[in-house]
Motif scaffolding. Sequence first.
Motif, PDB file in Angstrom:
ATOM      1  N   MET A 304       0.899  -1.046   0.130  1.00 40.79           N
ATOM      2  CA  MET A 304       0.017   0.022   0.019  1.00 40.79           C
ATOM      3  C   MET A 304       0.876   1.307   0.109  1.00 40.79           C
ATOM      4  N   THR A 305       0.492   2.301  -0.832  1.00 42.79           N
ATOM      5  CA  THR A 305       1.054   3.401  -0.880  1.00 42.79           C
ATOM      6  C   THR A 305       0.269   4.667  -0.646  1.00 42.79           C
ATOM      7  N   PRO A 306       0.457   5.407   0.295  1.00 37.05           N
ATOM      8  CA  PRO A 306      -0.623   6.697   0.738  1.00 37.05           C
ATOM      9  C   PRO A 306      -0.344   7.487  -0.607  1.00 37.05           C
ATOM     10  N   THR A 307      -1.538   7.938  -1.128  1.00 36.86           N
ATOM     11  CA  THR A 307      -1.303   9.088  -2.104  1.00 36.86           C
ATOM     12  C   THR A 307      -0.904  10.316  -1.609  1.00 36.86           C
ATOM     13  N   ASP A 308      -0.971  10.401  -0.401  1.00 41.52           N
ATOM     14  CA  ASP A 308      -0.414  11.812   0.385  1.00 41.52           C
ATOM     15  C   ASP A 308       0.877  11.482   0.775  1.00 41.52           C
ATOM     16  N   PRO A 309       1.949  11.795   0.062  1.00 41.17           N
ATOM     17  CA  PRO A 309       3.460  11.373   0.097  1.00 41.17           C
ATOM     18  C   PRO A 309       4.059  11.704   1.420  1.00 41.17           C
ATOM     19  N   GLN A 310       3.361  12.625   2.394  1.00 43.99           N
ATOM     20  CA  GLN A 310       3.825  12.810   3.569  1.00 43.99           C
ATOM     21  C   GLN A 310       3.371  11.927   4.824  1.00 43.99           C
ATOM     22  N   ILE A 311       2.547  10.977   4.180  1.00 42.05           N
ATOM     23  CA  ILE A 311       2.044  10.132   5.348  1.00 42.05           C
ATOM     24  C   ILE A 311       2.967   8.727   5.458  1.00 42.05           C
ATOM     25  N   GLU A 312       3.121   8.461   6.743  1.00 40.73           N
ATOM     26  CA  GLU A 312       4.011   6.991   6.496  1.00 40.73           C
ATOM     27  C   GLU A 312       3.192   5.965   7.290  1.00 40.73           C
ATOM     28  N   ILE A 313       3.154   4.757   6.566  1.00 41.38           N
ATOM     29  CA  ILE A 313       2.583   3.467   7.240  1.00 41.38           C
ATOM     30  C   ILE A 313       3.627   2.985   8.357  1.00 41.38           C
ATOM     31  N   MET A 314       3.174   3.134   9.709  1.00 40.45           N
ATOM     32  CA  MET A 314       4.066   2.584  10.787  1.00 40.45           C
ATOM     33  C   MET A 314       3.831   0.976  11.102  1.00 40.45           C
ATOM     34  N   GLY A 315       2.552   0.501  10.619  1.00 43.88           N
ATOM     35  CA  GLY A 315       2.468  -0.975  11.096  1.00 43.88           C
ATOM     36  C   GLY A 315       0.878  -1.141  11.323  1.00 43.88           C
ATOM     37  N   GLY A 316       0.609  -2.324  11.749  1.00 44.15           N
ATOM     38  CA  GLY A 316      -0.909  -2.531  12.016  1.00 44.15           C
ATOM     39  C   GLY A 316      -1.044  -3.767  12.673  1.00 44.15           C
ATOM     40  N   SER A 317      -2.561  -3.984  12.837  1.00 43.59           N
ATOM     41  CA  SER A 317      -3.030  -5.402  13.513  1.00 43.59           C
ATOM     42  C   SER A 317      -3.947  -6.058  12.436  1.00 43.59           C
ATOM     43  N   SER A 318      -4.904  -6.668  13.047  1.00 39.35           N
ATOM     44  CA  SER A 318      -5.941  -7.524  12.173  1.00 39.35           C
ATOM     45  C   SER A 318      -6.865  -6.342  11.652  1.00 39.35           C
ATOM     46  N   ASP A 319      -7.179  -5.383  12.477  1.00 35.21           N
ATOM     47  CA  ASP A 319      -8.175  -4.509  12.060  1.00 35.21           C
ATOM     48  C   ASP A 319      -7.935  -2.906  11.977  1.00 35.21           C
ATOM     49  N   HIS A 320      -6.440  -2.558  12.416  1.00 32.57           N
ATOM     50  CA  HIS A 320      -6.195  -1.325  12.256  1.00 32.57           C
ATOM     51  C   HIS A 320      -4.655  -1.282  11.637  1.00 32.57           C
ATOM     52  N   THR A 321      -4.590   0.053  11.096  1.00 32.20           N
ATOM     53  CA  THR A 321      -3.407   0.405  10.355  1.00 32.20           C
ATOM     54  C   THR A 321      -2.991   1.926  11.000  1.00 32.20           C
ATOM     55  N   ILE A 322      -1.699   1.913  11.557  1.00 39.59           N
ATOM     56  CA  ILE A 322      -1.121   3.012  12.014  1.00 39.59           C
ATOM     57  C   ILE A 322      -0.254   3.924  11.301  1.00 39.59           C
ATOM     58  N   LEU A 323      -0.694   5.152  11.097  1.00 39.16           N
ATOM     59  CA  LEU A 323      -0.043   5.852  10.104  1.00 39.16           C
ATOM     60  C   LEU A 323       0.509   7.341  10.864  1.00 39.16           C
ATOM     61  N   ASP A 324       1.608   7.539  10.472  1.00 44.79           N
ATOM     62  CA  ASP A 324       2.365   8.839  10.981  1.00 44.79           C
ATOM     63  C   ASP A 324       2.052   9.997  10.145  1.00 44.79           C
ATOM     64  N   VAL A 325       1.116  10.872  10.582  1.00 44.17           N
ATOM     65  CA  VAL A 325       0.874  12.087   9.924  1.00 44.17           C
ATOM     66  C   VAL A 325       1.438  13.369  10.692  1.00 44.17           C
ATOM     67  N   THR A 326       2.743  13.160  11.152  1.00 45.29           N
ATOM     68  CA  THR A 326       3.208  14.195  11.945  1.00 45.29           C
ATOM     69  C   THR A 326       3.515  15.459  11.163  1.00 45.29           C
ATOM     70  N   HIS A 327       4.202  15.006   9.848  1.00 46.29           N
ATOM     71  CA  HIS A 327       4.570  15.960   8.831  1.00 46.29           C
ATOM     72  C   HIS A 327       3.600  16.427   7.697  1.00 46.29           C
ATOM     73  N   CYS A 328       2.504  15.979   7.919  1.00 51.23           N
ATOM     74  CA  CYS A 328       1.619  16.410   6.750  1.00 51.23           C
ATOM     75  C   CYS A 328       1.143  17.895   6.538  1.00 51.23           C
ATOM     76  N   ASP A 329       1.123  18.303   5.603  1.00 45.00           N
ATOM     77  CA  ASP A 329       0.525  19.881   5.413  1.00 45.00           C
ATOM     78  C   ASP A 329      -1.032  19.743   5.579  1.00 45.00           C
ATOM     79  N   ARG A 330      -1.477  18.670   5.204  1.00 49.01           N
ATOM     80  CA  ARG A 330      -3.280  18.618   5.525  1.00 49.01           C
ATOM     81  C   ARG A 330      -3.458  18.232   6.905  1.00 49.01           C
ATOM     82  N   ASP A 331      -4.175  19.132   7.451  1.00 48.44           N
ATOM     83  CA  ASP A 331      -4.531  18.986   8.823  1.00 48.44           C
ATOM     84  C   ASP A 331      -5.880  17.805   8.991  1.00 48.44           C
ATOM     85  N   TYR A 332      -5.312  16.702   9.174  1.00 44.29           N
ATOM     86  CA  TYR A 332      -6.295  15.486   9.186  1.00 44.29           C
ATOM     87  C   TYR A 332      -7.140  15.363  10.416  1.00 44.29           C
ATOM     88  N   LYS A 333      -8.372  15.123  10.167  1.00 50.67           N
ATOM     89  CA  LYS A 333      -9.478  14.965  11.536  1.00 50.67           C
ATOM     90  C   LYS A 333      -9.793  13.485  11.778  1.00 50.67           C
TER      91      LYS A 333
END
Length: 363
Positions: A304-333
């Motif tokens: 999987m590759t986020p279309t927002d290049p400033q997002i990094e996939i950190m890992g995940g479990s069965s039902d969750h995926t953890i994303l690093d959005v620290t450096h994103c220009d977009r203010d995610y909610k």
Amino acid sequence: MYPKLVVDLKKLQGNLDAVAEITKDRGGCSLMIVTKGLCADPEMAGLVARDPKVDYMADSRVKNLASYADMARANGKKTVLLRIPMHDEVEGVIQYADISFNSELSTIRLLNEEAGRAGKVHDIVLMIDLGDLREGIFFRNEDLIREAVEEILQMEHINLYGIAVNLTCYGAIIPKYDNLSQLVEIARKIEEKYDIRLQMVSGGNSSSIYLIDKGELPEGINNLRLGEAFLLGNDTAYETDLPGTVGDTVTLQAQIVELKEKPSLPIGEVGVDAFGQKPYYEDRGIMKRAIIAVGKQDTDLDSMTPTDPQIEIMGGSSDHTILDVTHCDRDYKVGDVVTFELGYGGMLKVATSPYVEREYVRG
């Protein structure tokens, strides 16, 4: 509803046009489109069935073939089972597959018996192993190839339609002029010895298509089986983009369910995760971490590759995926949707998951 697989049918049609031009117009081969990557998605299957450039529709699962066999045949396409049949599915093979790939005489005998009961003659393609070491009679065992051909030719309800090879999928052996020429030579010997004509000499899958524009596809190879090349525009031998294709025909959309600042390093003794793996973590300080509602049960995080290049996939479990959005220009909610392009593994798992909805882009 999310998570959602978005299938762009217009882009798929563009990819189909591009691989057909390479395979048929420049390569002189018949075109077999493999549908398993999208789990025989009905909209995709309909697009393929209606296209006059496609000669065969293929899948590894009898259940997938059953979902579109009538439509394929109504549009003049032969249906093909790629995975070697199990003994307990021969009835379905005869019913839904016009052609099946085989390597075991015990299975072919059962297909012959079932075809007889159904009043049919079933076409088979005999698999030859050129060194990738997945399915097929090993090419150096000339006696075994001869014995198989001779018995098949005696069967009343089986027709030896051709021979084929699979490369790259298991042993990662790349198709070349030299190894595919061995398949052509085996076909030539069979035709000369038994005074027959093989209708198909199939030179592999999406890892073989690059040989056409290099002028290195051996004369005598007259079919290619294309799944990933069609679906994602990939030459899988060297992981390059095929001319005229795009890679974002399918995307995954998932919704953020949690957004919090937390340490990057888990606190406490590290054991194994839910999948028995011991993870490694790098201390990056406090992170803004987003959790999306999709996980390893539904997809392949490495594909999987986020279309927002400033997002990094950190890992995940069965039902969750953890994303690093620290450096994103977009203010995610919480509630925002994140989009991912998918590689083959991610696409295959997402398409198979019953928990992922589908949406189609038609124009």
